[in-house]
Design a protein around this motif. Structure first.
Motif, mmCIF file in Angstrom:
data_model
loop_
_atom_site.group_PDB
_atom_site.id
_atom_site.type_symbol
_atom_site.label_atom_id
_atom_site.label_comp_id
_atom_site.label_asym_id
_atom_site.label_seq_id
_atom_site.Cartn_x
_atom_site.Cartn_y
_atom_site.Cartn_z
ATOM 1 N N MET A 1 0.842 -1.201 0.000
ATOM 2 C CA MET A 1 0.000 0.000 0.000
ATOM 3 C C MET A 1 0.878 1.252 0.000
ATOM 4 O O MET A 1 2.027 1.214 0.424
ATOM 5 N N ALA A 2 0.316 2.334 -0.469
ATOM 6 C CA ALA A 2 1.024 3.608 -0.510
ATOM 7 C C ALA A 2 0.010 4.725 -0.340
ATOM 8 O O ALA A 2 -1.178 4.552 -0.633
ATOM 9 N N ASN A 3 0.444 5.855 0.130
ATOM 10 C CA ASN A 3 -0.458 6.964 0.393
ATOM 11 C C ASN A 3 -0.267 8.129 -0.562
ATOM 12 O O ASN A 3 -0.897 9.166 -0.407
ATOM 13 N N ILE A 4 0.626 7.982 -1.547
ATOM 14 C CA ILE A 4 0.804 9.011 -2.572
ATOM 15 C C ILE A 4 0.376 8.404 -3.905
ATOM 16 O O ILE A 4 0.963 7.430 -4.366
ATOM 17 N N VAL A 5 -0.640 8.980 -4.531
ATOM 18 C CA VAL A 5 -1.241 8.432 -5.748
ATOM 19 C C VAL A 5 -1.130 9.465 -6.861
ATOM 20 O O VAL A 5 -1.336 10.672 -6.633
ATOM 21 N N TRP A 6 -0.802 8.980 -8.060
ATOM 22 C CA TRP A 6 -0.749 9.839 -9.242
ATOM 23 C C TRP A 6 -2.004 9.593 -10.076
ATOM 24 O O TRP A 6 -2.288 8.477 -10.481
ATOM 25 N N HIS A 7 -2.772 10.653 -10.311
ATOM 26 C CA HIS A 7 -3.985 10.569 -11.116
ATOM 27 C C HIS A 7 -3.615 10.892 -12.556
ATOM 28 O O HIS A 7 -3.241 12.022 -12.882
ATOM 29 N N THR A 8 -3.705 9.903 -13.439
ATOM 30 C CA THR A 8 -3.223 10.073 -14.813
ATOM 31 C C THR A 8 -4.076 11.028 -15.637
ATOM 32 O O THR A 8 -3.575 11.659 -16.571
ATOM 33 N N LYS A 9 -5.382 11.124 -15.316
ATOM 34 C CA LYS A 9 -6.252 12.024 -16.083
ATOM 35 C C LYS A 9 -6.129 13.464 -15.576
ATOM 36 O O LYS A 9 -5.967 14.405 -16.367
ATOM 37 N N LEU A 10 -6.183 13.644 -14.269
ATOM 38 C CA LEU A 10 -6.062 14.991 -13.695
ATOM 39 C C LEU A 10 -4.615 15.469 -13.641
ATOM 40 O O LEU A 10 -4.364 16.668 -13.499
ATOM 41 N N ARG A 11 -3.658 14.511 -13.740
ATOM 42 C CA ARG A 11 -2.233 14.814 -13.711
ATOM 43 C C ARG A 11 -1.830 15.580 -12.455
ATOM 44 O O ARG A 11 -1.180 16.629 -12.492
ATOM 45 N N ILE A 12 -2.257 15.028 -11.318
ATOM 46 C CA ILE A 12 -1.895 15.600 -10.025
ATOM 47 C C ILE A 12 -1.589 14.461 -9.064
ATOM 48 O O ILE A 12 -2.007 13.309 -9.268
ATOM 49 N N HIS A 13 -0.817 14.769 -8.014
ATOM 50 C CA HIS A 13 -0.559 13.814 -6.941
ATOM 51 C C HIS A 13 -1.642 13.964 -5.878
ATOM 52 O O HIS A 13 -2.067 15.081 -5.550
ATOM 53 N N LEU A 14 -2.063 12.851 -5.328
ATOM 54 C CA LEU A 14 -3.072 12.839 -4.274
ATOM 55 C C LEU A 14 -2.439 12.284 -3.010
ATOM 56 O O LEU A 14 -1.925 11.163 -3.002
ATOM 57 N N ASP A 15 -2.438 13.067 -1.933
ATOM 58 C CA ASP A 15 -1.872 12.650 -0.654
ATOM 59 C C ASP A 15 -3.014 12.178 0.246
ATOM 60 O O ASP A 15 -3.782 12.993 0.771
ATOM 61 N N LEU A 16 -3.109 10.858 0.411
ATOM 62 C CA LEU A 16 -4.223 10.314 1.193
ATOM 63 C C LEU A 16 -4.087 10.598 2.674
ATOM 64 O O LEU A 16 -5.031 10.344 3.435
#
Length: 444
Positions: A1-16
């Motif tokens: 598991m990881a808490n940093i996600v890259w959204h390929t469509k929005l092109r932003i990092h998501l910090d959970l």
């Protein structure tokens, strides 16, 4: 598991780890992203075809690792890797040698009067920069040390150039260190290398030598007396060039001097290859002068004599002996000139020496004549840059060379007469002329 996600469509990092996922400007972002991911799951869309990828370790390693979202009963948000090998990439243990290097970098920085920290995560816009050890240097300088040892993959990190460029763009000077010769031969950043040593040796306070990645520049004229081949591929072009030569340096000194700005990174192009390594700030300044016009004559390097501690008491500089009566006038000391002798039958007082006044000084403490010469050289160079006619440029270039040689000779004479290092005098002289507002005015 990881808490940093890259959204390929929005092109932003998501910090959970953050309620707003790190984007306060987009309220309700979690509900939108999580709802879309659940809809994909309900419709049987494969994880690899969804919009989420690992934005931390996997992305830094150049790997596209698909992920999906999960919400625990206690309200905890989680991003889960689709493949186990991607998950294992996050739990690779840090070797003892890696930890020893981090501790040594911090210890050397503190001994040099600087501060630092390990495993620093710096927020940059909508993403992050992960640094093994970040040293806060002089005048806002930040050195980001990355350690890649033999325990790393056989092909090494795939995104070194991208990570180094990202660090540079955001004010961090990248410094990559390794113990592998194949890593050190890469030109994607400024690599330095030490021998492959166990952790307990790295952690010692004794000398740790850097055997690759630091250079000194040898400046030379391309004439019949040159020992190097012309880098332009001609027989002899009669211009001036610089050749980098490997030089060992102690690791602790490298840490401290990079933080102080005394050792700096440089890019040096040879043919079609750009080499990246470290040099002193003095060599960097001389290289920039050489590149500004390749007919410029860099200062002659004095032989480097290593300094050694001595238990002997300091000795005073002996004064010049008094001239004998039979000595010709030309051999008299420059600062003591005897008045003409009176007739033999005239009774006069003893002859008194006439002391010649010292040369006028500039407010910086340097001789005014030296400052005027350097100013004239800079003015001649400025005129050269403004000329377009080829014949006029040749004439002005010769004027500039003549004045520059006069400056170098004057600097050498002044340094020798005062017992100073000529490179310090030259550096100070250029700072006084080109950056007068930043000079404290300490005499040399």
């Amino acid at each position: 598991m990881a808490n940093i996600v890259w959204h390929t469509k929005l092109r932003i990092h998501l910090d959970l780890n953050q309620d707003d996922l790190g984007h306060a400007e987009h309220p309700g972002l979690w509900d939108m992203v999580y709802g879309m991911d659940r809809m994909y799951g309900d419709r049987g869309v494969p994880v690899a075809d969804r919009d989420l990828q690992c934005g931390g370790v996997c992305r830094d390693a150049g790997v596209d690792a698909p992920m999906y979202l999960r919400l625990r009963a206690n309200g905890r948000r989680e991003a889960v890797h689709e493949r186990r090998e991607d998950e294992e990439r996050h739990i690779v243990p840090v070797s003892d040698e890696h930890k020893a290097y981090q501790e040594r970098i911090l210890r050397a920085a503190v001994e040099g009067g600087f501060q630092g920290d390990s495993e620093v995560r710096t927020r940059v816009g909508r993403s992050w920069i992960q640094t093994d050890t970040l040293v806060e240097g002089a005048d806002g300088l930040r050195i980001g040390w990355e350690v890649q040892l033999s325990s790393a993959g056989t092909e090494g990190p795939r995104s070194v150039r991208a990570r180094a460029a990202k660090a540079e763009k955001n004010g961090i000077t990248p410094a990559w260190h390794t113990d592998r010769s194949d890593y050190a031969r890469r030109n994607d950043t400024q690599w330095t290398r030490s021998d492959n040593l166990p952790a307990y040796v790295i952690a010692r306070t004794g000398d740790l030598r850097v055997v690759s990645g630091f250079r000194v520049l040898d400046f030379w004229r391309c004439d019949i007396h040159a020992v190097y081949a012309c880098p332009d591929g001609v027989r002899r072009c009669d211009r001036f060039h610089a050749t980098p030569k490997p030089r060992d340096v102690l690791f602790d000194d490298l840490v401290r001097r990079t933080a102080a700005g005394a050792i700096v990174p440089v890019q040096f192009r040879v043919g079609g290859t750009t080499h990246r390594f470290w040099i002193t700030d003095t060599d960097r300044d001389r290289l920039e002068d050489l590149r500004s016009d390749d007919t410029h004559l860099p200062p002659v390097r004095e032989p480097e004599v290593p300094a050694h501690a001595s238990r002997n008491r300091p000795t005073c500089k002996p004064s010049l002996p008094a001239p004998s009566a039979a000595a010709p006038e030309a051999e008299l000391p420059a600062t003591r000139i005897l008045a003409p002798a009176p007739p033999a039958d005239t009774q006069t007082a003893p002859v008194q020496p006439l002391v010649v006044a010292h040369p006028a000084l500039h407010p910086s403490g340097l001789p005014a004549e030296l400052v005027e010469l350097q100013q004239a050289a800079d003015d001649a160079r400025l005129q050269l840059e403004q000329l377009a006619d080829h014949e006029e440029r040749d004439q002005q270039r010769q004027v500039w060379l003549d004045v520059s040689e006069a400056v170098q000779a004057a600097v050498t004479r002044h340094a020798r007469s005062q017992g100073l290092n000529r490179y310090d005098v030259e550096k100070r002289l250029r700072q006084v002329i080109r950056h007068p507002e930043t000079q404290p005015g300490t005499p040399l």
